[in-house]
Design an enzyme around this catalytic site. Structure first.
Site, short mmCIF file in Angstrom:
data_model
loop_
_atom_site.label_atom_id
_atom_site.label_comp_id
_atom_site.label_asym_id
_atom_site.label_seq_id
_atom_site.Cartn_x
_atom_site.Cartn_y
_atom_site.Cartn_z
N THR A 480 3.26 3.35 -0.13
CA THR A 480 1.98 3.08 -0.77
C THR A 480 1.57 4.17 -1.74
O THR A 480 0.76 3.95 -2.63
CB THR A 480 0.90 2.98 0.31
N ASN A 628 -5.70 6.49 -7.64
CA ASN A 628 -4.59 6.56 -8.60
C ASN A 628 -4.38 5.15 -9.14
O ASN A 628 -4.02 4.24 -8.40
CB ASN A 628 -3.33 7.08 -7.89
N LYS A 698 -12.25 2.31 -0.78
CA LYS A 698 -12.07 1.26 0.23
C LYS A 698 -10.61 0.83 0.23
O LYS A 698 -9.90 1.00 -0.75
CB LYS A 698 -12.98 0.07 -0.07
N GLU A 702 -3.99 -4.29 1.36
CA GLU A 702 -3.85 -5.68 1.79
C GLU A 702 -4.73 -6.64 1.00
O GLU A 702 -4.65 -7.85 1.17
CB GLU A 702 -4.19 -5.77 3.28
MO1 MOS Z 1 -0.92 -3.60 8.34
S1 MOS Z 1 -0.31 -5.53 8.52
O1 MOS Z 1 -2.11 -3.39 9.51
O2 MOS Z 1 0.31 -2.50 8.25
#
Ligand code: MOS
Length: 763
Positions: A480, A628, A698, A702
């Site tokens: 990430t 970023n 925030k 996802e």
């Molecule tokens: Mo996530 S599906 O809580 O890594």
């Protein structure tokens, strides 16, 4: 620091050094592209390893009757064959009450019982991987099989026999406000099945024992949970388990737990007194790691009397192995997104004898919002309203079920900005009207929303005499960009170049964090880092005789009140240290916290074959401060692409007789490839959320998948007038005479208006 009050204005708001939001390249990028970032299986430490290979059950339910491992034991290089006959004692599964479900004891090979297809029945360890895999084929197993239940949709009509409405691991099953609209002036009712979606990240482990202490290198999102899981299973003190996970090839929820590869390697390594390496093959991953639950969802909405409001009445069936894991909280977004005054949501859990399911990117929203957003589209069509306008009309003033204010909520600006940029006003509301040669073209949209969370985390910070600032946390970077965004936060706070900041993550002996998951990683570990930076600034200022409130940090110096001192000098040979901590507090309860967005999709449907091509995708998001722009965009982009997969491609096909996933490889489990994805545009609206955390960010990891599939499905309907309620929307479901669900009345466009196959050039 506890999040009990809105965060005051802070140096990140000032952004004097311009680090916040800067699209900095990944600081770990060079290591990854030069192959010097060692993933778990590639770590070279300790004695030469032995290699493990897992023998899987070939039934889904029953008992092992006999195991004959004699041939395997005599095969070249074999060191050990473990099965339930000789596996060491382990703590029983659980305990259920453990707050962190990934920390529970997880025994393998502890008895002859088989609960799912592929469950390990033996573990072969040899000198090489090839020897172990060959010998695994020589293990002969016979079974006493029992009948099992594998298919969720069979439980829809008479769900009671195998369902329960309560699960100790599940969120609130039912919520109700006033009377839901059993009958509305106009209603839509949609029922759909969302099939399993999986993630593709092989899990690999590598570990060894030293006396009573064990070292584990594995690919996991949550080191603290992994450490506790090993300790609980083998009844060891937690400190005797040391887990490393410095580089991780993706997470997506599939690496929240640890699996048999770790725990079997721990067993074998102890017995052999040498390191053991184990990897799962691609095929093994399907049954030995977790997958997203199947769901059957029903949603009813309508226009309440004298109100243009969508009422929600949702009923959801979720596949589940009782007690063991998280049943997908499918109705989460339905409970908070729109202002329907009358509402009821209910989930039922069905026990199926499938491999374990658990979190998979945006558990809840990823599939729950597909139904909600498609139902909104159906409702808009029935009301003769524009789908964007219907959502604007149902914008709540406060959280409709919790009755508390939203922290920040820019759903409306996202919808409006998205509609403007996408050219939504060019959409023909009447489906099946827009043609481009043999293609029918349509536009669809959906809202995006994902809950925001903060988890406890700590951070140790040291400014060394070498002028380098080092931060240590048990946090992970699952691809990430944690290493990168944390470097930016520390650089901004101390006024240092990023090159003088080093993030050390992926070690369970570092200060505890909740790791990466639920889109809370950057906020939680990042806030602990922020707190440590604040404290370090304070220490530096005081030791320089500067009022901390006036201190400014720049170029390795602290300045203020006419004084200036070098940080390296102040730190001295011992270095200067600080410890940071964040805890969630009252802000969670006082404010309803979600990130928001809007998806717009344009698709074309081939009038001959029913093939769907995505032509344009736009996502507009508001998710607090952006740390970023590049890593944020990548996260959102990835989520949107997965949304296309959910809508059009992904399905783990279950063999209803034998309870296994038939298409257990990427040749047959289809995911979007480059050719399936057009240029995708991601737009980030400015926002800061001071109720969420001191960084005022925030979660967004996802957000990009939460609702995305709905926009594609709605665009398919607008293109050709066929509502497919059984995901994925494959071309066979769009062809006349093959549709599993009755399309909306009067809109049988494929059947009625489908042109004859185009004449071939030679005709
Ligand atoms: Mo996530 S599906 O809580 O890594």
């Amino acid at each position: 620091m506890e999040m009990n009050h809105p965060a005051p204005r802070n140096p990140l708001d000032e952004n004097r050094h311009g680090q916040m939001g800067r699209p900095l390249d990944r600081v770990d990028g060079p290591k990854k592209v030069t192959g010097t970032a060692a993933y778990a299986y590639e770590v070279r430490e300790g004695a030469p390893p032995a290699y493990g290979f897992i023998v899987e059950a070939s039934i889904a339910r029953g008992h092992v009757r006999t195991i004959d491992s004699s041939a395997a034991e005599q095969a070249p290089g074999v060191l050990l064959v473990l099965s339930h006959r000789n596996a060491p004692p382990q703590a029983p599964w659980g305990p259920l009450k453990t707050e962190d479900r990934f920390a529970r004891s997880k025994p393998y090979l502890s008895d002859a019982r088989v609960d799912y297809y592929g469950e390990p029945v033996a573990f072969v360890v040899a000198e090489t991987f090839e020897q172990a895999r060959y010998a695994a084929q020589l293990v002969r197993v016979t079974y006493d099989p029992e009948p099992g239940a594998y298919e969720l949709q069979h439980n829809w009509k008479r769900p009671r026999s195998r369902t329960r409405t309560r699960s100790p691991t599940a969120p609130r099953a039912t919520s109700r406000r006033a009377s839901p609209p059993r009958r509305c002036r106009s209603t839509c009712s949609s029922r759909r099945r969302c099939t399993s979606t999986r993630r593709w990240n092989p899990t690999r482990r590598w570990l060894w024992w030293d006396g009573d202490k064990v070292t584990v290198h594995c690919s996991t999102q949550m080191l603290d949970s992994a450490q506790k899981c090993v300790a609980n299973t083998f009844q060891l003190p937690e400190d005797d388990v040391h887990v490393f996970s410095r580089f991780i090839g993706g997470g997506f929820g599939g690496k929240l737990p640890i699996f048999c590869d770790v725990l079997l390697s721990v067993m074998a390594s102890r017995q052999l007194a040498r390191p053991v390496k184990t990897t799962l093959t691609r095929q093994q991953m399907f049954h030995l790691t977790t997958h997203r639950t199947d769901t059957v969802q029903q949603l009813r909405g309508g226009r309440a009397r004298r109100r243009h409001a969508a009422g929600d009445r949702a009923r959801v069936l979720v596949a589940h192995r009782p007690l063991r894991q998280l049943p997908e909280p499918v109705v989460a977004s339905t409970r908070t997104l729109y202002a329907a005054p009358d509402r009821m949501t209910r989930m039922r859990y069905v026990k199926l004898d499938l491999p374990e399911s658990d979190s998979c990117r945006a558990p809840g929203e990823a599939v729950g919002m597909v139904t909600l957003e498609v139902a909104m589209d159906e409702l808009a069509h029935k009301l003769g309203m524009d789908p964007v306008a219907l959502r604007l009309k149902n914008e709540p003033k406060e959280d409709p079920e919790k009755h508390i204010p939203f922290s920040t909520r820019q759903l409306v600006p996202c919808l409006e900005e998205g509609a403007r940029r996408f050219g939504w006003d060019r959409r023909n509301p009447q489906p099946g009207q827009e043609r481009d040669g043999r293609w029918l073209v349509g536009m669809g949209m959906a809202s995006a929303s994902r809950s925001n969370k903060l988890q406890p985390a700590q951070c140790a910070l040291t400014f060394g005499a070498d002028g380098v600032l080092v931060a240590r946390m048990s946090m992970t970077d699952i691809g990430t960009g944690s290493y990168t965004v944390f470097s930016q936060i520390a650089a901004e706070m101390l006024g240092l170049p990023v090159a003088q900041v080093r993030m050390e993550l992926g070690d369970s002996h570092f200060p505890p964090t909740a790791g990466s998951g639920g889109s809370f990683g950057a906020a939680s570990a990042g806030s602990a880092l922020y707190d440590a930076c604040e404290k370090l600034r304070h220490k530096f200022a005081l030791s320089a005789g500067i009022d901390p409130a006036q201190a400014e940090f720049e170029g390795g110096h602290v300045r203020g009140g006419g004084k200036s001192a070098s940080l390296a000098k102040l730190a001295g040979p011992e270095g200067m240290e600080a410890h940071g901590e964040i805890k969630p507090g009252e802000m969670d309860k006082a404010y309803s916290q979600q990130s928001y967005g809007a998806f717009f999709a344009e698709v074309a449907v081939d009038t001959d074959s029913g093939e769907v091509r995505v032509r344009r995708l736009l996502g507009v998001f508001a998710s607090g401060r952006i740390l970023n722009e590049k890593t944020a965009r990548s996260q959102l982009l990835g989520g949107m692409i997965w949304g296309v997969g959910t809508a059009l491609h992904e399905e783990a096909a279950i063999d209803g007789r034998h309870g296994y996933f038939v298409n257990h490889d990427i040749a047959e489990y289809h995911v979007p490839v480059h050719a399936d994805i057009p240029d995708v545009e991601v737009v980030l609206l400015p926002e800061v959320d001071d109720k969420a955390n001191p960084l005022k960010i925030k979660g967004l990891g996802e957000l990009g998948i939460s609702g995305a599939a709905g926009a594609v499905a709605n665009a398919v309907y607008n293109a050709c007038g066929v509502r497919v309620r059984d995901f994925p929307i494959t071309l066979d479901k769009l062809l006349p005479g093959r549709r599993p669900c009755r399309p909306d009345s009067g809109l049988l466009l494929f059947r009625q208006q489908l042109p004859r196959p185009s004449p071939s050039p030679t005709a």
